[in-house]
Design an enzyme around this catalytic site. Structure first.
Site, PDB file in Angstrom:
ATOM      1  N   GLU A 295       0.870  -1.284   0.077  1.00 46.08           N
ATOM      2  CA  GLU A 295       0.038   0.094   0.080  1.00 46.08           C
ATOM      3  C   GLU A 295       0.728   1.265   0.045  1.00 46.08           C
ATOM      4  O   GLU A 295       0.824   1.983   0.993  1.00 46.08           O
ATOM      5  CB  GLU A 295      -0.915   0.058   1.267  1.00 46.08           C
ATOM      6  CG  GLU A 295      -1.942  -1.262   1.119  1.00 46.08           C
ATOM      7  CD  GLU A 295      -3.055  -0.902   2.359  1.00 46.08           C
ATOM      8  OE1 GLU A 295      -2.892   0.216   3.043  1.00 46.08           O
ATOM      9  OE2 GLU A 295      -3.901  -1.674   2.442  1.00 46.08           O
TER      10      GLU A 295
ATOM     11  N   GLU B 123      -5.476  -8.459   1.614  1.00 43.59           N
ATOM     12  CA  GLU B 123      -5.713  -7.946   2.769  1.00 43.59           C
ATOM     13  C   GLU B 123      -7.266  -7.774   2.743  1.00 43.59           C
ATOM     14  O   GLU B 123      -7.649  -7.013   1.951  1.00 43.59           O
ATOM     15  CB  GLU B 123      -5.101  -6.944   3.310  1.00 43.59           C
ATOM     16  CG  GLU B 123      -3.699  -6.841   3.895  1.00 43.59           C
ATOM     17  CD  GLU B 123      -3.261  -5.619   4.462  1.00 43.59           C
ATOM     18  OE1 GLU B 123      -3.913  -4.693   5.164  1.00 43.59           O
ATOM     19  OE2 GLU B 123      -2.125  -5.550   4.285  1.00 43.59           O
TER      20      GLU B 123
HETATM   21  C1  GAL Z   1      -3.724  -1.991   5.920  1.00 45.06           C
HETATM   22  C2  GAL Z   1      -2.269  -2.522   6.442  1.00 45.06           C
HETATM   23  C3  GAL Z   1      -2.277  -3.367   7.427  1.00 45.06           C
HETATM   24  C4  GAL Z   1      -3.050  -3.111   8.673  1.00 45.06           C
HETATM   25  C5  GAL Z   1      -4.733  -3.066   7.742  1.00 45.06           C
HETATM   26  C6  GAL Z   1      -5.793  -2.821   8.876  1.00 45.06           C
HETATM   27  O1  GAL Z   1      -3.734  -0.673   5.272  1.00 45.06           O
HETATM   28  O2  GAL Z   1      -1.552  -2.667   5.286  1.00 45.06           O
HETATM   29  O3  GAL Z   1      -0.904  -3.287   7.830  1.00 45.06           O
HETATM   30  O4  GAL Z   1      -2.922  -2.413   9.442  1.00 45.06           O
HETATM   31  O5  GAL Z   1      -4.607  -1.817   7.148  1.00 45.06           O
HETATM   32  O6  GAL Z   1      -6.065  -1.643   9.461  1.00 45.06           O
END
Ligand code: GAL
Length: 446
Positions: free
Chosen positions: A169, A357
């Site tokens: 990201e 994710e």
């Molecule tokens: C994403 C990030 C993760 C985690 C997730 C939940 O943006 O890549 O490391 O924190 O959000 O907020």
């Protein structure tokens, strides 16, 4: 649309079901075995930082065997984790640190022994502090530093790791860390954002080339944050504001990789980034990734606003909109995932998409040894229905990584947001599988 009857058999046989994490949020052992500080160590150990630190985090550094066994126990087959740059090169470049190198070999071996496929992210936000002292992402030399690190890791782990993700990201770590100053290293303003963003774009592509050179049979991707952006109402000025925010949040880092350049037509104010271009950069920014990772958490409702200048758009916070939110105040809007899948799959050169994710955080509580996180189960059901529908409609979605295995250190928000499918007691580091973990386990039962 949201029938709860979703079954893993609705997905292709080779669909990857995994879980994702990152080094800083889990490892702890921040100053052990030769590791030096990263920007997150510095940022969170500053007295002004109010929400704890990742010095111990979930102690994954010592607990990794049990955690990896849990991944297997939950019937997941892949584990995405990141390498901490300052464990491998404590000062960013120069002499590698054997203990750090061995540590990742141990994690990888443990995954393989348990039948879990390791997916490695090279950079998940924890820049060595020594490099930040030289300007970090704002210094064009980061291309050399990052290449040195990427070259070393991909040679070292080439025989065991085939699945690589270059950056996690970029819009988050550059936007929050070099524009808003609310993430490490706490820098602000366009004068930091623009060079940092451009250098991240260059590293994104160069990282891909380095992996390709060192591991010809690697499967190479990079990951992007994304958010559905809807205008406050249909007035033209709000629609245009939404378009600018969409260009910034969803298109800014992928389009240069695809050869489309930065979306400055839609955000003319950001044309200033070209000031940081050198000859040949347009070519340099391109890389033909095998896959992209998308990471979707919430929707944004945009409105025209005089601030920030150049963008002339801002977000109406979810709490003012009377919608369901997670415990970080972000709108829970699973439907948006479908829109994002559609949007990213429309790009001509996007070959495969993985949700690298996806998850949701609540104030989970451990009561009588159990965590009843019904809302997380609902969230998974909804998102899985969306994924299966997307696949049926021809979107090349190939896998889904749950964020995350164990509740961990959630960056600027500390330990309060619990995203895990496994509950963690941060005092004792005792893990308890939540109901959502058991639900997932039975969902994935072969
Ligand atoms: C994403 C990030 C993760 C985690 C997730 C939940 O943006 O890549 O490391 O924190 O959000 O907020």
């Amino acid at each position: 649309m949201y029938s709860s009857k979703i079954n893993s058999k609705d997905f292709p046989k080779n669909f990857i079901w995994g879980v994702a994490s990152s080094a800083y949020q889990t490892e702890g052992a921040w100053d052990s075995d030769g590791k030096e500080n990263s920007i997150w160590d510095t940022f969170t150990n500053d007295k002004k930082f109010p929400n704890g630190n990742g010095n111990t985090a979930t102690n994954f550094y010592h607990n990794y065997e049990d955690d990896i066994k849990k991944i297997k126990e939950l019937n997941l087959s892949a584990f995405r984790f990141s390498i901490s740059w300052s464990r491998i090169f404590p000062l960013g470049i120069g002499e590698p640190n054997q203990e750090g190198i061995d540590y990742y070999h141990a994690i990888i071996d443990c995954c393989i022994e348990n039948g879990i496929e390791p997916w490695v992210t090279l950079y998940h936000w924890d820049l060595p502090q020594a490099l930040e002292n030289l300007g970090g992402w704002t210094n064009r030399e980061i291309i050399d530093w990052f290449s040195y690190y990427a070259d070393f890791c991909t040679k070292e782990y080439s025989s065991k790791i085939k699945k690589w993700i270059v950056l996690n990201e970029p819009m988050s770590f550059i936007g929050l860390g070099y524009f808003m100053g609310i993430h490490a290293p706490g820098k602000k303003g366009l004068k930091n954002f623009l060079p940092a963003a451009h250098h991240a774009t260059l590293c994104q592509a160069e990282g891909g080339r380095i992996i390709r050179k060192n591991i010809p049979d690697a499967f190479i991707g990079t990951s992007f944050s994304c958010s559905v952006v809807t205008p406050k109402n249909l007035f033209r000025r709000h629609r245009k504001a939404a378009k600018r925010l969409d260009a910034l949040l969803n298109r800014f880092f992928i389009e240069p990789a695809l050869g489309l350049g930065y979306p400055t037509k839609d955000i003319p104010g950001l044309k200033r980034i070209e000031k940081y271009f050198q000859d040949g950069d347009e070519e340099f920014m391109k890389f033909d990734f095998d896959f992209i990772g998308i990471q979707y958490y919430f929707r944004i409702v945009a409105q025209y606003s005089f601030f920030p200048p150049l963008l002339f758009a801002n977000e109406i916070p979810a709490k003012k909109r009377n919608v369901k939110t997670n415990n970080m105040g972000m709108e829970i809007y699973p439907k948006g995932l479908y829109k994002m899948l559609k949007k990213f799959s429309k790009y001509k050169n996007v070959k495969h998409i993985y949700i690298t994710e996806s998850g949701v955080c609540f104030d989970d509580e451990l009561i009588n040894g159990e965590v009843e996180d019904k809302n997380r189960i609902k969230y998974f059901k909804k998102t899985f229905v969306i994924c299966s529908k997307a696949i049926k409609r021809g979107i090349k979605l190939k896998g889904y990584f749950v964020w995350t295995l164990v509740d961990n250190f959630e960056w600027a928000d500390g330990f309060k947001p619990r995203f895990g499918i496994v509950y963690n007691d941060f005092e004792t580091q005792k893990r308890t599988i939540k109901k959502s973990g058991y639900w997932l386990k039975s969902f994935l039962k072969k």
